[in-house]
Scaffold this active site. Structure first.
Site, PDB file in Angstrom:
ATOM      1  N   HIS A 180      42.792  40.935  37.715  1.00 20.33           N
ATOM      2  CA  HIS A 180      41.416  41.249  37.302  1.00 20.33           C
ATOM      3  C   HIS A 180      41.113  42.686  37.729  1.00 20.33           C
ATOM      4  CE1 HIS A 180      40.551  40.565  41.504  1.00 20.33           C
ATOM      5  NE2 HIS A 180      41.020  39.329  41.419  1.00 20.33           N
ATOM      6  N   GLY A 196      49.273  37.708  40.773  1.00 22.23           N
ATOM      7  CA  GLY A 196      48.987  37.640  39.347  1.00 22.23           C
ATOM      8  C   GLY A 196      47.565  37.219  39.061  1.00 22.23           C
ATOM      9  N   GLU A 203      39.819  44.354  50.325  1.00 24.29           N
ATOM     10  CA  GLU A 203      39.044  43.901  51.486  1.00 24.29           C
ATOM     11  C   GLU A 203      38.369  42.546  51.273  1.00 24.29           C
ATOM     12  OE1 GLU A 203      36.344  47.039  52.627  1.00 24.29           O
ATOM     13  OE2 GLU A 203      37.803  47.778  54.106  1.00 24.29           O
ATOM     14  N   LYS A 204      38.482  41.986  50.071  1.00 22.93           N
ATOM     15  CA  LYS A 204      37.931  40.624  49.920  1.00 22.93           C
ATOM     16  C   LYS A 204      38.624  39.704  50.926  1.00 22.93           C
ATOM     17  CE  LYS A 204      38.905  37.757  46.552  1.00 22.93           C
ATOM     18  NZ  LYS A 204      39.354  36.560  47.310  1.00 22.93           N
ATOM     19  N   ASP A 205      39.929  39.879  51.061  1.00 23.97           N
ATOM     20  CA  ASP A 205      40.689  39.112  52.058  1.00 23.97           C
ATOM     21  C   ASP A 205      40.771  39.954  53.331  1.00 23.97           C
ATOM     22  OD1 ASP A 205      41.458  36.789  50.383  1.00 23.97           O
ATOM     23  OD2 ASP A 205      42.372  38.358  49.176  1.00 23.97           O
ATOM     24  N   GLY A 265      39.633  43.884  40.136  1.00 23.29           N
ATOM     25  CA  GLY A 265      39.872  44.171  41.556  1.00 23.29           C
ATOM     26  C   GLY A 265      41.292  44.672  41.765  1.00 23.29           C
ATOM     27  N   HIS A 266      42.263  43.966  41.164  1.00 23.78           N
ATOM     28  CA  HIS A 266      43.659  44.416  41.271  1.00 23.78           C
ATOM     29  C   HIS A 266      43.817  45.801  40.637  1.00 23.78           C
ATOM     30  CE1 HIS A 266      44.306  39.897  41.201  1.00 23.78           C
ATOM     31  NE2 HIS A 266      44.941  40.246  42.304  1.00 23.78           N
ATOM     32  N   GLN A 278      52.526  30.354  51.377  1.00 23.11           N
ATOM     33  CA  GLN A 278      51.205  30.619  51.955  1.00 23.11           C
ATOM     34  C   GLN A 278      50.159  29.586  51.516  1.00 23.11           C
ATOM     35  OE1 GLN A 278      50.999  34.585  49.869  1.00 23.11           O
ATOM     36  NE2 GLN A 278      48.813  34.104  49.775  1.00 23.11           N
ATOM     37  N   SER A 325      37.829  37.542  41.915  1.00 20.93           N
ATOM     38  CA  SER A 325      38.893  36.721  42.492  1.00 20.93           C
ATOM     39  C   SER A 325      39.603  36.001  41.358  1.00 20.93           C
ATOM     40  CB  SER A 325      38.268  35.677  43.435  1.00 20.93           C
ATOM     41  OG  SER A 325      39.201  34.651  43.692  1.00 20.93           O
TER      42      SER A 325
HETATM   43  O1  PAF Z   1      46.254  38.562  48.563  1.00 16.41           O
HETATM   44  C1  PAF Z   1      47.149  38.069  47.867  1.00 16.41           C
HETATM   45  O2  PAF Z   1      47.072  38.011  46.641  1.00 16.41           O
HETATM   46  C2  PAF Z   1      48.374  37.486  48.546  1.00 16.41           C
HETATM   47  O3  PAF Z   1      48.048  36.896  49.751  1.00 16.41           O
HETATM   48  C3  PAF Z   1      49.509  38.519  48.725  1.00 16.41           C
HETATM   49  C4  PAF Z   1      49.100  39.640  49.665  1.00 16.41           C
HETATM   50  C5  PAF Z   1      49.892  39.086  47.366  1.00 16.41           C
HETATM   51  C6  PAF Z   1      50.736  37.839  49.330  1.00 16.41           C
HETATM   52  O4  PAF Z   1      51.196  36.804  48.508  1.00 16.41           O
END
Ligand code: PAF
Length: 283
Positions: free
Chosen positions: A34, A31, A148-150, A36-37, A61, A185
């Site tokens: 932004h 959620g 790819e930010k992550d 990016g999503h 996580q 982000s």
């Molecule tokens: O990148 C994220 O926003 C989270 O790590 C993900 C992949 C949605 C898993 O909770």
């Protein structure tokens, strides 16, 4: 758009779609959406018949309870943005729905998960593997989309998918940046105006370092980036590693890899920002 909050209902809707031979694209998110999503969603819409976006702040996580507590939650605005983006299904479960009992699974994620974020945030990647494997099992998407930010997270998800035998195409999508270069982000909303003004230095310095490759040795480039970011008042590097793009293992010579990627995390006040840059690929 159909907003679904239970696993059973989502399963029902998607098996009907699959029975009609429809392809399904999954965009997992936490959620606070932004641009990016939205770029992942656009790609998913282009590639698939049906797009499912999950909106779920996954507690397993977060290795830091304060980070989980302060993570931005903007469900109403998110659902509006997803409707406008032409998403078919928003999956917005509760924690109890996703974890009716404690998830005890420990994934053998191997070396891709032990360095950088894996070393700094113990348990983080196992939590990512838990939630993404649940989403993959529920949605059974044709393709799943990650930013790819992550960068390291994508390698970890590929490893999890291989371990679990998921036949899903993992699609990595380029980082979306603000006009001044800051990587988009969900955490950026936590920056004060002063912090927001200095944060673009991260991408500027990473970009400057690209010109140093391959003539400057790897350790000198690492020092250049670390020193330059730390010299910017208000920024403090947690780590800067130059790694092989596939294995995530740090390199010490440019010729050890075809594609080197520099991955950084930087504290801007108490906001932890993450970014990366690709160095020129070797033929
Ligand atoms: O990148 C994220 O926003 C989270 O790590 C993900 C992949 C949605 C898993 O909770």
């Amino acid at each position: 758009m159909n907003t679904i909050r239970t696993v059973d209902e989502l399963g029902r809707q998607l098996s009907a779609a699959r029975a009609l031979g429809r392809t399904v694209g999954l965009v997992p998110t936490m959620g606070a959406l932004h641009a990016g999503h939205l770029s992942l969603i656009e790609r998913a819409r282009h590639d698939n018949d049906i797009v499912v976006v999950s909106v779920f702040v996954n507690p397993t996580q977060f290795n830091n309870p304060e980070d989980l507590r302060t993570y931005p939650r903007t469900e109403e605005a998110d659902l509006k943005a997803l409707t406008e983006a032409g998403v078919d299904i928003a999956f917005v479960p509760t924690v109890e729905e996703m974890y009716p009992q404690k998830d005890e699974r420990v994934f053998d994620l191997g070396p891709v998960a032990t360095v950088m974020e894996g070393a700094m945030r113990p348990g983080h990647f196992n939590g990512v593997a838990q939630i993404v494997s649940k989403l993959f099992a529920i949605v059974k998407p044709t393709r799943a989309y990650f930013g790819e930010k992550d960068f390291q997270q994508i390698a970890v998800i590929r490893r999890m998918a291989q371990l679990e035998g998921f036949d899903i195409e993992i699609v990595d999508c380029p980082i979306k940046r603000e006009p001044d270069g800051l990587a988009m982000s969900s955490r950026n909303v936590r920056l004060t105006p002063e912090q927001r003004a200095i944060a673009p230095a991260i991408h500027r310095i990473l970009s400057e370092s690209v010109a140093l490759c391959p003539d400057t040795p790897v350790d000198k480039v690492k020092k250049f980036v670390t020193d330059a970011i730390n010299a910017t008042e208000g920024l403090e590097v947690e780590y800067y590693e130059i790694v092989d793009a596939a294995t995530m293992q740090p390199i010490s010579e440019w010729n050890e890899t075809r594609q080197a990627v520099g991955c950084v995390t930087v504290y801007c006040g108490d906001v932890r920002l993450i970014d990366n840059i690709k160095y020129p690929a070797r033929p």
